[in-house]
Design a protein around this motif. Structure first.
Motif, short mmCIF file in Angstrom:
data_model
loop_
_atom_site.label_atom_id
_atom_site.label_comp_id
_atom_site.label_asym_id
_atom_site.label_seq_id
_atom_site.Cartn_x
_atom_site.Cartn_y
_atom_site.Cartn_z
N ARG A 45 -13.24 -5.81 5.01
CA ARG A 45 -13.68 -4.44 5.24
C ARG A 45 -12.44 -3.57 5.25
NH1 ARG A 45 -17.65 -1.49 8.19
NH2 ARG A 45 -17.13 0.70 7.92
N THR A 50 -6.08 1.69 -0.08
CA THR A 50 -6.78 1.17 -1.25
C THR A 50 -6.35 -0.27 -1.52
OG1 THR A 50 -6.87 3.38 -2.23
CG2 THR A 50 -7.26 1.52 -3.71
N VAL A 73 -16.95 -7.47 -6.13
CA VAL A 73 -18.01 -6.94 -5.27
C VAL A 73 -19.30 -7.67 -5.63
CG1 VAL A 73 -17.03 -4.66 -4.87
CG2 VAL A 73 -18.42 -5.05 -6.90
N MET A 85 -10.57 -0.87 -4.69
CA MET A 85 -11.59 -0.54 -3.71
C MET A 85 -10.94 0.30 -2.61
SD MET A 85 -14.75 -0.67 -2.94
CE MET A 85 -15.60 -2.06 -3.71
N THR A 86 -11.65 1.36 -2.20
CA THR A 86 -11.09 2.31 -1.25
C THR A 86 -11.66 2.10 0.15
OG1 THR A 86 -12.78 3.91 -1.90
CG2 THR A 86 -10.65 4.04 -3.03
N ASN A 89 -15.31 0.60 2.35
CA ASN A 89 -16.09 -0.34 1.54
C ASN A 89 -15.76 -1.79 1.88
OD1 ASN A 89 -17.52 1.51 -0.45
ND2 ASN A 89 -15.39 2.15 -0.76
N ALA A 91 -15.25 -5.67 0.08
CA ALA A 91 -14.96 -6.35 -1.18
C ALA A 91 -14.63 -7.81 -0.91
CB ALA A 91 -13.80 -5.66 -1.90
#
Length: 227
Positions: A45, A50, A73, A85-86, A89, A91
């Motif tokens: 998480r 990034t 993802v 991924m920022t 989010n 991943a």
């Protein structure tokens, strides 16, 4: 993945810590699964910054730097590769072989040290704890195991395979502990209950193809003196 909602870290618990990272990467590894083709997949998480594949990241808990090869993802039963991924989010990372459930990941050791300095200057947790500890996100809180039993492979030739299986399962399940009895040399499984031990036993058979033998189950009791 029905188990994901119960594993997700609570965002409000980390608000004060995350602000000390500013725009640098700060992420929490909250689940690990092993894929036969890709190896260990670490669910993270992202709280700030990034996450980018083919870059090195610093594991604050292990004080180690690893290179992340791919970023994925999940979409239904498929894993789709993504370029980045920022924050905010979730991943899956490929290539993190030392990271386990509950570890905090930063972009670099210098970034973690800078966050610790900000925490100290703000009068945060840094004054009471060491620099690295002060900027570690709250991981999974696991109570001490109370059920114990020995586990043995069918033959000594399978001992190394069993040890590898137990290592992988411990990365996935923080509540599972494994130790070696110093007197007998036997491997001891330590779990949360009889069902927990049975599930681990079954997974070793199904996922790793090892038929193991479990010894008698023992329960740890604690005595309290009442006045």
């Amino acid at each position: 993945m029905p188990s994901l909602p119960t594993c997700l870290p609570r965002n409000e618990r980390h608000h004060d810590l995350v602000r000390w990272y500013k725009d640098d990467l700060c992420a929490l590894a909250f689940k690990v699964v092993h894929d036969k083709q890709r190896g260990p997949l670490v669910f993270v998480r992202i709280y700030s910054g990034t996450l980018i594949p083919q870059t090195a990241v610093h594991n604050i808990n292990r004080n180690s730097t690893e290179r992340m090869s791919r970023l994925l993802v999940p979409f239904a039963d498929q894993l789709v590769e993504i370029p980045s991924m920022t924050a905010g989010n979730i991943a899956l990372t490929v290539g993190l072989k030392q990271t386990i459930t509950g570890d905090t990941i930063a972009s670099s050791k210098a970034s973690a040290a800078a966050a610790a300095r900000r925490a100290h200057n703000d009068g945060g947790l840094g004054k009471k704890r060491g620099e690295d500890v002060s900027v570690v996100l709250s991981g999974v809180e696991v109570p001490d195991p109370v059920f114990f039993c020995t586990i043995e492979p069918p033959t000594m030739a399978k001992q190394a395979d069993l040890e590898n299986a137990l290592t992988c399962l411990q990365r996935e399940d923080p509540s599972l502990k494994v130790r070696v009895d110093p007197d007998s040399g036997q491997t001891i499984l330590c779990g949360m209950g009889e069902l927990h031990i049975e599930i681990i036993h079954d997974r070793i058979r199904r996922e790793y193809g090892i038929e193991t033998h479990l010894g008698p189950l023992q329960v740890a009791y604690r005595e309290t003196i009442l006045h």
